[in-house]
Motif scaffolding. Sequence first.
Motif, mmCIF file in Angstrom:
data_model
loop_
_atom_site.group_PDB
_atom_site.id
_atom_site.type_symbol
_atom_site.label_atom_id
_atom_site.label_comp_id
_atom_site.label_asym_id
_atom_site.label_seq_id
_atom_site.Cartn_x
_atom_site.Cartn_y
_atom_site.Cartn_z
ATOM 1 N N GLU A 1 66.246 66.525 75.948
ATOM 2 C CA GLU A 1 65.906 67.901 74.920
ATOM 3 C C GLU A 1 64.911 68.915 75.485
ATOM 4 O O GLU A 1 65.147 69.893 75.486
ATOM 5 C CB GLU A 1 65.463 67.121 73.646
ATOM 6 N N MET A 2 63.959 68.323 76.315
ATOM 7 C CA MET A 2 63.043 69.246 76.961
ATOM 8 C C MET A 2 63.577 70.098 77.855
ATOM 9 O O MET A 2 63.192 71.428 78.054
ATOM 10 C CB MET A 2 61.695 68.448 77.256
ATOM 11 N N GLU A 3 64.417 69.418 78.677
ATOM 12 C CA GLU A 3 65.076 70.280 79.916
ATOM 13 C C GLU A 3 66.009 71.186 79.269
ATOM 14 O O GLU A 3 66.277 72.348 79.846
ATOM 15 C CB GLU A 3 65.747 69.155 80.572
ATOM 16 N N LYS A 4 66.670 70.789 78.180
ATOM 17 C CA LYS A 4 67.526 71.975 77.498
ATOM 18 C C LYS A 4 66.562 73.225 77.039
ATOM 19 O O LYS A 4 67.197 74.315 77.038
ATOM 20 C CB LYS A 4 68.324 71.186 76.311
ATOM 21 N N LEU A 5 65.469 72.578 76.562
ATOM 22 C CA LEU A 5 64.634 73.648 75.751
ATOM 23 C C LEU A 5 64.320 74.760 76.999
ATOM 24 O O LEU A 5 64.166 75.875 76.876
ATOM 25 C CB LEU A 5 63.638 73.145 75.313
ATOM 26 N N VAL A 6 63.645 73.927 78.174
ATOM 27 C CA VAL A 6 63.600 74.782 79.445
ATOM 28 C C VAL A 6 64.605 75.811 79.793
ATOM 29 O O VAL A 6 64.391 76.904 79.994
ATOM 30 C CB VAL A 6 63.106 73.846 80.454
ATOM 31 N N LYS A 7 65.856 75.389 79.886
ATOM 32 C CA LYS A 7 66.957 76.312 80.168
ATOM 33 C C LYS A 7 67.023 77.481 79.034
ATOM 34 O O LYS A 7 67.098 78.725 79.483
ATOM 35 C CB LYS A 7 68.160 75.390 80.283
ATOM 36 N N GLU A 8 66.793 77.113 77.889
ATOM 37 C CA GLU A 8 67.115 78.088 76.914
ATOM 38 C C GLU A 8 65.812 79.156 76.852
ATOM 39 O O GLU A 8 66.048 80.413 76.704
ATOM 40 C CB GLU A 8 66.872 77.468 75.705
ATOM 41 N N VAL A 9 64.702 78.730 77.515
ATOM 42 C CA VAL A 9 63.550 79.705 77.460
ATOM 43 C C VAL A 9 63.687 80.461 78.570
ATOM 44 O O VAL A 9 63.537 81.802 78.706
ATOM 45 C CB VAL A 9 62.154 78.687 77.736
ATOM 46 N N ARG A 10 64.284 79.922 79.703
ATOM 47 C CA ARG A 10 64.662 80.776 80.874
ATOM 48 C C ARG A 10 65.498 81.841 80.431
ATOM 49 O O ARG A 10 65.604 82.961 81.067
ATOM 50 C CB ARG A 10 64.989 79.967 82.246
ATOM 51 N N SER A 11 66.697 81.373 79.891
ATOM 52 C CA SER A 11 67.591 82.370 79.553
ATOM 53 C C SER A 11 67.128 83.698 78.656
ATOM 54 O O SER A 11 67.278 84.453 78.844
ATOM 55 C CB SER A 11 68.765 81.567 78.705
ATOM 56 N N PHE A 12 66.234 83.117 77.608
ATOM 57 C CA PHE A 12 65.565 84.075 76.738
ATOM 58 C C PHE A 12 64.747 85.047 77.452
ATOM 59 O O PHE A 12 64.636 86.138 77.205
ATOM 60 C CB PHE A 12 64.814 83.306 75.799
ATOM 61 N N THR A 13 64.037 84.545 78.354
ATOM 62 C CA THR A 13 63.061 85.203 79.224
ATOM 63 C C THR A 13 63.883 86.347 80.118
ATOM 64 O O THR A 13 63.708 87.442 80.169
ATOM 65 C CB THR A 13 62.351 84.505 80.193
ATOM 66 N N PHE A 14 64.964 85.981 80.699
ATOM 67 C CA PHE A 14 65.796 87.010 81.343
ATOM 68 C C PHE A 14 66.362 87.850 80.308
ATOM 69 O O PHE A 14 66.434 89.216 80.739
ATOM 70 C CB PHE A 14 67.124 86.322 81.909
ATOM 71 N N GLU A 15 66.714 87.560 79.204
ATOM 72 C CA GLU A 15 67.400 88.616 78.306
ATOM 73 C C GLU A 15 66.054 89.632 77.895
ATOM 74 O O GLU A 15 66.575 90.832 77.714
ATOM 75 C CB GLU A 15 67.739 87.688 76.859
ATOM 76 N N ILE A 16 65.130 89.217 77.351
ATOM 77 C CA ILE A 16 64.301 90.206 77.136
ATOM 78 C C ILE A 16 63.727 91.046 78.237
ATOM 79 O O ILE A 16 63.545 92.199 77.950
ATOM 80 C CB ILE A 16 63.008 89.666 76.218
ATOM 81 N N SER A 17 63.355 90.580 79.550
ATOM 82 C CA SER A 17 63.206 91.353 80.536
ATOM 83 C C SER A 17 63.467 90.445 82.137
ATOM 84 O O SER A 17 62.328 89.774 82.185
ATOM 85 C CB SER A 17 61.402 91.483 80.363
ATOM 86 N N PRO A 18 64.414 90.874 82.445
ATOM 87 C CA PRO A 18 64.879 89.973 83.810
ATOM 88 C C PRO A 18 63.854 90.005 84.979
ATOM 89 O O PRO A 18 63.671 91.363 85.202
ATOM 90 C CB PRO A 18 66.239 90.556 83.639
ATOM 91 N N THR A 19 63.611 89.062 85.429
ATOM 92 C CA THR A 19 62.435 89.476 86.473
ATOM 93 C C THR A 19 63.424 89.837 87.766
ATOM 94 O O THR A 19 62.673 90.343 88.695
ATOM 95 C CB THR A 19 62.051 87.830 87.034
ATOM 96 N N LEU A 20 64.809 89.671 87.815
ATOM 97 C CA LEU A 20 65.494 90.271 88.726
ATOM 98 C C LEU A 20 65.534 91.670 88.721
ATOM 99 O O LEU A 20 65.469 92.465 89.869
ATOM 100 C CB LEU A 20 66.939 89.903 88.618
ATOM 101 N N LEU A 21 65.332 92.400 87.878
ATOM 102 C CA LEU A 21 65.068 93.836 87.746
ATOM 103 C C LEU A 21 63.868 94.246 88.498
ATOM 104 O O LEU A 21 64.168 95.323 89.329
ATOM 105 C CB LEU A 21 65.115 94.222 86.249
ATOM 106 N N TYR A 22 62.741 93.633 88.392
ATOM 107 C CA TYR A 22 61.690 93.808 89.214
ATOM 108 C C TYR A 22 61.779 93.547 90.570
ATOM 109 O O TYR A 22 60.951 93.897 91.512
ATOM 110 C CB TYR A 22 60.368 93.649 88.149
ATOM 111 N N ASP A 23 62.046 92.187 90.817
ATOM 112 C CA ASP A 23 61.993 91.576 91.991
ATOM 113 C C ASP A 23 62.856 91.874 93.042
ATOM 114 O O ASP A 23 62.708 92.119 94.283
ATOM 115 C CB ASP A 23 61.849 89.977 91.940
#
Length: 405
Positions: A214-236
């Motif tokens: 469940e924690m691994e699933k939550l980590v994936k969701e947080v990563r996905s949400f992080t990308f949605e609000i401000s993708p690191t790819l855009l800056y990196d």
Amino acid sequence: MNDSGMDAVLRAIFSSIFDQVAIYCIVENDEGEPVDFVLENVNDAYITTNGLTRDAIIGRLYSEIWANEMERGFWNLMIKVARAGCGRSVSRHEPRSNYFEGTCTSIPGIYYQMFAFMPYPGKLVVILKDKSEWYRLTFSLKEKERLLLKYREDLRSLTARLTLAEERTRRSIATVLHDRIGYSMVTMVRALRRLYEMCKDSDLRREVDEVAAEMEKLVKEVRSFTFEISPTLLYDVGLEAALESLGEDFFSKQGIRYEFQSSGKEGKLPEDTKILLFQMVRELFVNIAKHAKASSVVVRIRRGAKKYQVVVEDDGIGFHTPVEKDFRNFSGMGLFSIRERLKSVGGQFSIVSAPDEGTIVSIVAPISVEHAVLTSPKEDDTRMESIIKSRLDHVIDIHGGRRAF
């Protein structure tokens, strides 16, 4: 024409015109060129408006009566009309006429429309219409238009600042989620996995494994949400990598086929333009998913020497595009506000769509700010402001006397 006929013409003019009327006798030099005008008669409107008496002005030269007049446009018109009617190359029986509008400089606040003509050789009739109130209202309207343009530009600038402020907030939240919360959650997952390896009891191992999953699933969701609000790819990495990743991730969940293409030599986009384009394309993706009922989406990037174009095309149901209010139906910040922001950096935004024929959206932005052809009305505002100020200086409250020519 005999004297009685001339008198009849002048009486007709005086009786049919309620504006100021002055009749002059043209004074010529030895070469037959007009050089001045002797005032022969005026109507009651002329006397009443200027607070003059006939005895004080009849028989005097124009140059004497209005010696302090700085505006030469009226005088020049009278000379021009007199020269046209009295010139040797023209028939002396052919009347000449012309118009002129201008501000009275001897008495502030007066603006006249003047009509000068020759009813017959040697005589010049001048009719003056007081257009001061019209002039005041016209330039008051122009001043309001100027202010409206300024407020619109201010709103555009405010939208720009809000857009960048929103992105800074998003990036700050994304940084906290990724660097703090995300890192802590990954650390917890590793600790749970170590605990799982250490457990001998099968029931406890199962519970620890479930919690870790469940924690691994939550980590994936947080990563996905992080990308949605401000993708690191855009800056990196850059805009194109961010758009390609965004489309693949977004449309794979919707069951929509996604294709990304790019062409042209890469150029460096300004940071705010890059953020704006990403936000705008993301807004398009959201609306395609909500409204288009599309089965495929294609994004094409075209890089030019001075401009950068993003084309988003879908094969959905389309819509009618003539009415600009369609922009207001989009969600989030809305394409209307982002479109205004795009204008402030010299960009262009256009939509081609029709029912059942899909939609093509084109977004064009300058590669660098100095190459932008700004659509902002600042230059027009400055030019308009100087014109209005110079003219409104004369259009003040009219409480004093009137003045005629």
